[in-house]
Design an enzyme around this catalytic site. Structure first.
Site, PDB file in Angstrom:
ATOM      1  N   SER A 125       0.826  -1.205   0.000  1.00 21.81           N
ATOM      2  CA  SER A 125       0.000   0.000   0.000  1.00 21.81           C
ATOM      3  C   SER A 125       0.858   1.251   0.000  1.00 21.81           C
ATOM      4  O   SER A 125       1.972   1.262   0.531  1.00 21.81           O
ATOM      5  CB  SER A 125      -0.881  -0.020   1.253  1.00 21.81           C
ATOM      6  N   TYR A 150      -2.312  -0.267  10.577  1.00 29.03           N
ATOM      7  CA  TYR A 150      -2.488  -0.906   9.255  1.00 29.03           C
ATOM      8  C   TYR A 150      -1.281  -0.611   8.366  1.00 29.03           C
ATOM      9  O   TYR A 150      -0.678  -1.506   7.780  1.00 29.03           O
ATOM     10  CB  TYR A 150      -3.769  -0.412   8.579  1.00 29.03           C
ATOM     11  N   LYS A 154       1.942  -3.148   6.698  1.00 37.17           N
ATOM     12  CA  LYS A 154       2.428  -3.214   5.317  1.00 37.17           C
ATOM     13  C   LYS A 154       3.934  -2.978   5.271  1.00 37.17           C
ATOM     14  O   LYS A 154       4.666  -3.649   4.523  1.00 37.17           O
ATOM     15  CB  LYS A 154       1.677  -2.211   4.433  1.00 37.17           C
TER      16      LYS A 154
END
Length: 340
Positions: A125, A150, A154
């Site tokens: 991402s 989050y 990644k």
């Protein structure tokens, strides 16, 4: 060639399965159905004429992952989508995100690196860049301290994969850093169907237009952008899915330059939240009820991609516009809700 797609019944996963099957790959899907429906298999079959193999499995269960690879010993590659992905939720439930997004990755890599050779595509991402110093964002932009758990999963996920490629010569990987995937397949057989309250802008827009939500919240209008709302690079999910097939094929055909590569996937154009709303109103003919509310924790001001590397190295370029994506998203929402 048989390819594993984890989270293959989800939004991006299902569209990628379609493109893989259209390109001649055999696909087996793992999904725990926590944010997807088994009915998506019917949509994939309606588009491609073939239903992929499917195993309902929680990737946090190490023994179940091991048993899967014994059953499907002929898997030569994996595309890993399965992960929790809501920025806001991750701020409030960090341990859930670290467990789900990292343990599942480790268990997968343990199995893949035990094979004679394996190819791995990681669903990463643009959140790894945080608030970038320069726009558009290139792959060489520094990876900043994550704005959310989050985003951190990644970053850590990429580090785990990179470290793994250093010690396993037969294991090759590409991390695809996507910007903001939206839209639905033009057949409207598959699309984005979040369970519960949507965490992303476009499904919230379409659900508001369909009458499921009373109002759309715009999180902040005091950012240093042209209209004060956050700017993102919105990419059509079908374009994104095709990039995964090209990345996998690059590894299969040994065209990769190193055992670990990174590519940005976006359109190269930034659109503000208000621009997305305005474009949706134009393509749908629907007036949206929206309200400016306080900023949301974890959001960066602006992010859009420099796509030169993906264009030149992968031979991939986005083809579909913001309007195309929003129209397909609305067509999908109308089909799901039975709106004429």
């Amino acid at each position: 060639m048989k390819v594993l797609v984890t989270g293959g019944l989800g939004f991006i996963g299902s569209h990628t399965v379609v493109e893989l099957q259209n390109a001649g790959y055999e696909v087996v899907i793992i999904d725990d159905l926590s944010n997807a429906s088994e009915a998506v298999l019917d949509g994939i079959e309606a588009i491609t004429g073939k239903k992929p193999d499917f195993e309902k499995l929680d990737l946090r269960d190490k023994n179940a992952v091991s048993a899967f690879f014994k059953k499907y010993a002929d898997v030569v590659g994996a595309i890993h989508f399965a992960a929790s992905k809501a920025v806001g939720e991750s701020v409030h439930k960090p341990l859930l995100y670290y467990e789900n997004n990292l343990s599942s990755l480790v268990y997968l890599l343990q199995e893949l690196t035990a094979k004679d050779f394996a190819n791995f595509i990681f669903s990463s991402s643009c959140t790894v860049y945080g608030q970038a110093d320069e726009l558009p964002i290139t792959e060489n932009a520094p990876v900043k301290p994550a704005e959310s758990p989050y985003g951190n999963t990644k970053q850590i996920g990429e580090e785990i994969i990179r470290d793994t490629t250093k010690v396993y010569d037969k294991f090759k990987a590409i991390a695809l850093r996507y910007f903001n995937p939206i839209g639905a397949h033009p057949s409207v057989e598959i699309g984005e169907l979040p369970l519960g309250v949507p965490q992303n802008l476009v499904p919230f827009i379409t659900q508001t237009a369909a009458g499921l939500r009373d109002q759309l919240s715009v999180f902040g209008n005091d950012y240093p952008t042209a209209d004060g709302t956050c700017v993102r690079d919105y990419i059509h999910v079908v374009d994104l899915a095709k990039a995964h097939v090209m990345a996998l094929t690059r590894l299969v055909e040994a065209k990769n330059k190193t055992n670990y590569e990174v590519f940005n996937l976006g359109t190269g154009t930034g659109s503000s939240v208000l621009e997305v709303i305005e474009t949706f109103e134009e393509v749908s003919g629907q007036k949206l009820n929206y309200k400016i509310v306080d900023r949301r924790e974890g959001d960066v001001v602006a992010a859009y991609a420099d796509t030169d590397k993906a264009n030149n190295e992968l031979g991939w370029k986005s083809q579909l516009s913001l309007a195309d994506a929003l129209k397909s998203a609305w067509d999908w929402e109308k089909k799901v809700r039975g709106i004429e």
